[in-house]
Each structure stands twice: as C-alpha cells, then as structure tokens.
Design a protein around this motif. Sequence first.
Motif, PDB file in Angstrom:
ATOM      1  N   ARG A  17       0.857  -1.186   0.000  1.00 23.18           N
ATOM      2  CA  ARG A  17       0.000   0.000   0.000  1.00 23.18           C
ATOM      3  C   ARG A  17       0.890   1.231   0.000  1.00 23.18           C
ATOM      4  O   ARG A  17       1.654   1.451   0.943  1.00 23.18           O
ATOM      5  CB  ARG A  17      -0.938   0.036   1.203  1.00 23.18           C
ATOM      6  CG  ARG A  17      -1.950   1.179   1.101  1.00 23.18           C
ATOM      7  CD  ARG A  17      -2.922   1.198   2.254  1.00 23.18           C
ATOM      8  NE  ARG A  17      -2.324   1.718   3.476  1.00 23.18           N
ATOM      9  CZ  ARG A  17      -3.024   2.130   4.525  1.00 23.18           C
ATOM     10  NH1 ARG A  17      -4.346   2.085   4.493  1.00 23.18           N
ATOM     11  NH2 ARG A  17      -2.403   2.565   5.603  1.00 23.18           N
ATOM     12  N   TYR A  78      -3.985   7.003  -1.159  1.00 26.66           N
ATOM     13  CA  TYR A  78      -3.357   5.679  -1.131  1.00 26.66           C
ATOM     14  C   TYR A  78      -3.475   4.989  -2.484  1.00 26.66           C
ATOM     15  O   TYR A  78      -4.393   5.253  -3.264  1.00 26.66           O
ATOM     16  CB  TYR A  78      -4.036   4.796  -0.085  1.00 26.66           C
ATOM     17  CG  TYR A  78      -4.000   5.328   1.317  1.00 26.66           C
ATOM     18  CD1 TYR A  78      -5.095   6.010   1.861  1.00 26.66           C
ATOM     19  CD2 TYR A  78      -2.875   5.161   2.122  1.00 26.66           C
ATOM     20  CE1 TYR A  78      -5.074   6.500   3.153  1.00 26.66           C
ATOM     21  CE2 TYR A  78      -2.840   5.649   3.419  1.00 26.66           C
ATOM     22  CZ  TYR A  78      -3.947   6.321   3.926  1.00 26.66           C
ATOM     23  OH  TYR A  78      -3.907   6.808   5.210  1.00 26.66           O
ATOM     24  N   GLN A  80      -3.594   1.021  -3.145  1.00 24.45           N
ATOM     25  CA  GLN A  80      -3.543  -0.356  -2.676  1.00 24.45           C
ATOM     26  C   GLN A  80      -3.232  -1.248  -3.867  1.00 24.45           C
ATOM     27  O   GLN A  80      -3.970  -1.253  -4.850  1.00 24.45           O
ATOM     28  CB  GLN A  80      -4.876  -0.757  -2.042  1.00 24.45           C
ATOM     29  CG  GLN A  80      -4.919  -2.193  -1.562  1.00 24.45           C
ATOM     30  CD  GLN A  80      -3.954  -2.463  -0.428  1.00 24.45           C
ATOM     31  OE1 GLN A  80      -3.870  -1.696   0.533  1.00 24.45           O
ATOM     32  NE2 GLN A  80      -3.211  -3.575  -0.508  1.00 24.45           N
TER      33      GLN A  80
END
Length: 122
Positions: A17, A78, A80
């Motif tokens: 991540r 973020y 992922q």
Amino acid sequence: QLVESGGGLVQHGGSLRLSCAVSGVDLDDYVFGWFRQAPGKEREGVACISKSGATTEHRESVRGRFTIIKDVAKNTVYLQMNSLKPEDTGVYYCAAHGKGFVTIIPSEYDYWGQGTQVTVSS
C-alpha cells in the motif's frame, strides 16, 4: 507538498500500500493520480481519483488489482496494490492537478512527489 511512502521489495503475488501524504492544500481541491516509471521506459499513469472521490480511473493492466483511495481526514491518498507482478516494478509517483477532469495522462499534472521504489521479484 506530496510525499510518497510505502514502497519496497515484494514477491510476485504480494501486496503493498503506497501512501501520498499531502500538505498545504485540501484534497477536495485537486485531482490526484499515481504514476510509475520503469527503467528505460516513459512514465505512465496508473490510477487517478476525482476531487470529490466519486470517480476513479485505473489503467487496464491494473484493474481489479490496484485501487486508489483518498482519506480526507488524514489528507492522504493511497494506492492499494494486490497480486503484484514483476512488470509492476518501477518508481511510483503521486501527482496532483486542479483541473476539473480525471485523467492518467502525466502531462496534465502540475505537482509531483519525489517517488517511491516498488520492486516485484519473480
């Protein structure tokens, strides 16, 4: 200011991540994107998210494996990344622009972080 973190070395099939800590601006005022650049190759768009967070775009090769998310409370964007493949190896960059559309074209972005290295071993 955009500061990426979370890169590293991972085996084929693993997960990472990436984080992009944003300071000085509100996430709601910008479109954010993740880009990557492998050695000897041009920088390419991976994913982007709209100002509201309601719209995302992911390049075809990462759909179903990567997800871009933004956390307004933490002022962080973020990426992922699941089911990583060796061809995902590269330096990953976070970027932002203030225009009113989502795109993963690098030249549309005005602000860039310094990048974080992702290496996927086979």
